[in-house]
Design an enzyme around this catalytic site. Structure first.
Site, PDB file in Angstrom:
ATOM      1  N   ASP A   3       0.870  -1.169   0.000  1.00 25.37           N
ATOM      2  CA  ASP A   3       0.000   0.000   0.000  1.00 25.37           C
ATOM      3  C   ASP A   3       0.917   1.232   0.000  1.00 25.37           C
ATOM      4  O   ASP A   3       2.131   1.112   0.262  1.00 25.37           O
ATOM      5  CB  ASP A   3      -0.886  -0.033   1.246  1.00 25.37           C
ATOM      6  CG  ASP A   3      -1.734   1.212   1.388  1.00 25.37           C
ATOM      7  OD1 ASP A   3      -2.420   1.568   0.421  1.00 25.37           O
ATOM      8  OD2 ASP A   3      -1.689   1.830   2.469  1.00 25.37           O
ATOM      9  N   ASP A   5      -0.121   5.027   1.155  1.00 27.87           N
ATOM     10  CA  ASP A   5      -0.323   5.965   2.258  1.00 27.87           C
ATOM     11  C   ASP A   5      -0.372   5.230   3.598  1.00 27.87           C
ATOM     12  O   ASP A   5      -1.161   4.302   3.781  1.00 27.87           O
ATOM     13  CB  ASP A   5      -1.610   6.760   2.052  1.00 27.87           C
ATOM     14  CG  ASP A   5      -1.541   7.640   0.814  1.00 27.87           C
ATOM     15  OD1 ASP A   5      -0.695   8.538   0.791  1.00 27.87           O
ATOM     16  OD2 ASP A   5      -2.313   7.407  -0.128  1.00 27.87           O
TER      17      ASP A   5
END
Length: 210
Positions: A3, A5
């Site tokens: 991922d 953020d």
């Protein structure tokens, strides 16, 4: 598969700043919007929390703010070293952010642009749907079950598990005693069989990804 953020870049302050500003713009409760937007695509959470608003217009407004305002965005501890230790074609980013936003945040953090990047525009259904991680595994050319997904949100963890990937949670998605840990606590070592062995400083070997 990472991922973006909260996993590779510290962007929570910027995202919350943008989201609160947008919530006030449309007359939604900022606390509710923050709670329901984490890990989800803007195109999905906007109509969810503000069904009275023009979703397309609001997406464009929030998108532009997210691209242009990168104040405070930085790499999380351990990220530079971990990415440098991986061959460029053996890792991918799977993010709910739009491509322009993702690239803006990577540039602001001084991190490399990945060879394999799955963004909001690349899938029909965002996290917690597994589509993004299935696409990421396909780009890497391996079955999802041979991949390790690194995530910091409940929606992302659910998406990765539904795709059949092994999951390493960081930040709030990490299980005790690793809660709050980031990639500074993670070590990747190549095994004699060509697999990558992933371990955490606190819990020992956790996963293997070919």
């Amino acid at each position: 598969m990472f991922d973006l953020d909260g996993t590779l870049v510290s962007s929570l302050a910027a995202i919350e700043r943008h989201t609160v500003r947008w919530a006030r713009r449309v007359g939604a409760r900022p606390d509710e919007v923050l709670a329901r937007s984490h890990g989800r695509r803007d195109t999905e959470f906007i109509p969810l929390v503000a069904p009275w608003a023009d979703a397309e217009e609001e997406f464009r407004w929030l998108h532009r703010l997210s691209v242009e305002d990168t104040e405070g965005i930085a790499p999380l501890p351990g990220v530079r070293g971990l990415l440098a230790a991986l061959d460029a074609d053996r890792w991918a980013i799977v993010t709910s952010a739009a491509r322009e936003v993702a690239l803006s945040r990577l540039a602001a953090a001084g991190l490399p642009r990945p060879v394999h990047l799955v963004c909001a525009e690349d899938v029909e259904r965002g996290k917690p749907d597994p589509e993004g991680f299935l696409r990421g595994a396909a780009l890497l050319g391996v079955p999802p079950g041979s991949c390790l997904a690194v995530e910091d949100s409940a929606a992302g963890v659910a998406a990765a598990r539904a795709a059949g990937a092994r999951v390493l949670g960081v930040g709030e998605a990490a299980r005790p005693p690793d809660r709050g840990a980031h990639l500074a606590d993670v070590v990747v070592r190549p095994g004699p069989d060509g697999a990558l062995r992933v371990s955490t400083a606190r819990s020992g070997t956790r996963s293997v990804a070919r």
